[in-house]
Design an enzyme around this catalytic site. Structure first.
Site, mmCIF file in Angstrom:
data_model
loop_
_atom_site.group_PDB
_atom_site.id
_atom_site.type_symbol
_atom_site.label_atom_id
_atom_site.label_comp_id
_atom_site.label_asym_id
_atom_site.label_seq_id
_atom_site.Cartn_x
_atom_site.Cartn_y
_atom_site.Cartn_z
ATOM 1 N N HIS A 93 8.005 1.386 11.291
ATOM 2 C CA HIS A 93 8.535 2.688 10.900
ATOM 3 C C HIS A 93 7.538 3.761 11.339
ATOM 4 C CE1 HIS A 93 9.730 5.975 8.197
ATOM 5 N NE2 HIS A 93 10.903 5.369 8.107
ATOM 6 N N LEU A 108 0.838 -1.198 0.000
ATOM 7 C CA LEU A 108 0.000 0.000 0.000
ATOM 8 C C LEU A 108 0.872 1.247 0.000
ATOM 9 C CD1 LEU A 108 -3.209 0.585 2.089
ATOM 10 C CD2 LEU A 108 -1.557 2.416 1.755
#
Length: 337
Positions: free
Chosen positions: A231, A127
């Site tokens: 992240h 994505l």
């Protein structure tokens, strides 16, 4: 502006390539390599073209199109069965407890074990939303459209589904986790290994990665503190996955140590709550805000719209009907926004 999710086409290559260059590394499913992206689009086209209901290792690539400009501004992918064609490696965090009678002391250690536990699992991934479009819920549309696609083609997917989140990448584009483990054995940087994996597959991992468990206590502090963490740009994605019913179960990515989220396919919220109905009115005024999808395989499309549900019948607004290219009497899948 109006946006619709649709199957990615060969003509989308340039848009996908431009977005791939914006990912900043560590994004295996969207490599900035034209040949790899071309191969991915060809494989996706074959998956959309196949009519069988059996599970085969396939990748479906979806694109977010601005219907006014025809530009592709985002993409996402759905994998039917990872690890069927090539091994799907993960590190599994295990706990080892040992006791010394002479010292009267119990020691507990955590280990990273290289496993293929998740082979055959379906996956949602790849994505990416263009930085210029990160408003208006388009990321949510991309993410949840994948679940409506799975609901509409349930027989093509497994009983479990996973999502890998990118791990911590430092300012240099490197990975503290990779530097502590993989970098010691492969003689290449994280960026080089990640790019090689994206383009050539991960057989080199099986060839060179140490087969024995790695004691986490023996890693440096920088590596230890990033294991299982997403992240910073992926924290919102992790929350969305948790809202869908995914959970972190101790599996991490072998490259950057990012978390792998798992769920039972039929218990994923947007799959379990998806409503299948027949359009009784395609000119609804006001209604509940929803994601609405229609069409099978190559004809699949998904967008935001308004709906009213009456048992197996559903009324949708005219703009959604236009974006989905459907009318009364046709089948739609929908979930509340």
């Amino acid at each position: 502006m109006s946006f619709v999710i649709r199957p990615a086409l060969a003509d989308d290559l340039q848009h996908l390539y431009e977005m791939a260059k914006l990912t900043g590394g560590g994004f295996t499913n969207l490599p900035p390599d034209r040949a790899s992206l071309t191969g991915k689009l060809e494989g996706s086209n074959a998956a959309f073209s196949r009519q069988g209901d059996d599970i085969q290792p396939e990748t479906f690539v979806l694109a977010l199109e601005n219907t006014e400009t025809r530009d592709v501004r985002g993409t996402c992918q759905v994998f039917t069965a990872v690890g069927r064609q090539y091994p799907f490696y993960s590190y599994r965090i295990n706990t080892l407890t040992q006791y010394s009678q002479e010292l009267d002391r119990t020691v507990t250690a955590e280990l990273l074990s290289l496993v293929n536990d998740l082979g055959g699992t379906s996956e949602v991934g790849g994505l990416f939303l263009h930085p210029g479009e990160r408003a208006g819920g388009l990321g949510l549309l991309l993410a949840r459209s994948r679940y409506l696609f799975i609901a509409a083609h349930r027989e093509r997917f497994g009983d479990r589904i996973l999502a890998e989140l990118r791990g911590i990448i430092d300012e240099r584009g490197g990975s503290p986790f990779w530097d502590a483990i993989g970098g010691k054995f492969f003689g290449m940087s994280f960026q080089e290994a990640d790019e090689f994996n994206a383009i050539n597959g991960n057989q080199f991992i099986a060839d060179l990665m140490p087969k024995h468990p790695v004691y986490i206590a023996m890693l440096g502090e920088e590596a230890k503190k990033v294991i299982g963490l997403p992240h910073p740009s992926g924290r919102a994605a992790m929350r969305m996955l948790e809202n869908e019913g995914f959970s972190y179960q101790g599996y991490v990515d072998i490259f950057d140590g990012g978390p792998t989220m798992l769920a039972e396919t039929d218990k994923v919220r947007s799959i379990a709550d998806a409503h299948r109905g027949t359009v009784s009115d395609a000119a609804l005024g006001k209604g509940e805000k929803a994601l609405i999808a229609a069409g099978r395989l190559k004809d699949f499309r998904c967008c935001y719209g308004a709906r009213e549900i009456d048992s197996e019948a559903v009324r949708i607004d005219a703009q959604a009907a236009e974006l989905l290219r459907i009318g009364e009497g046709e089948t739609v899948w929908s979930i509340a926004r």
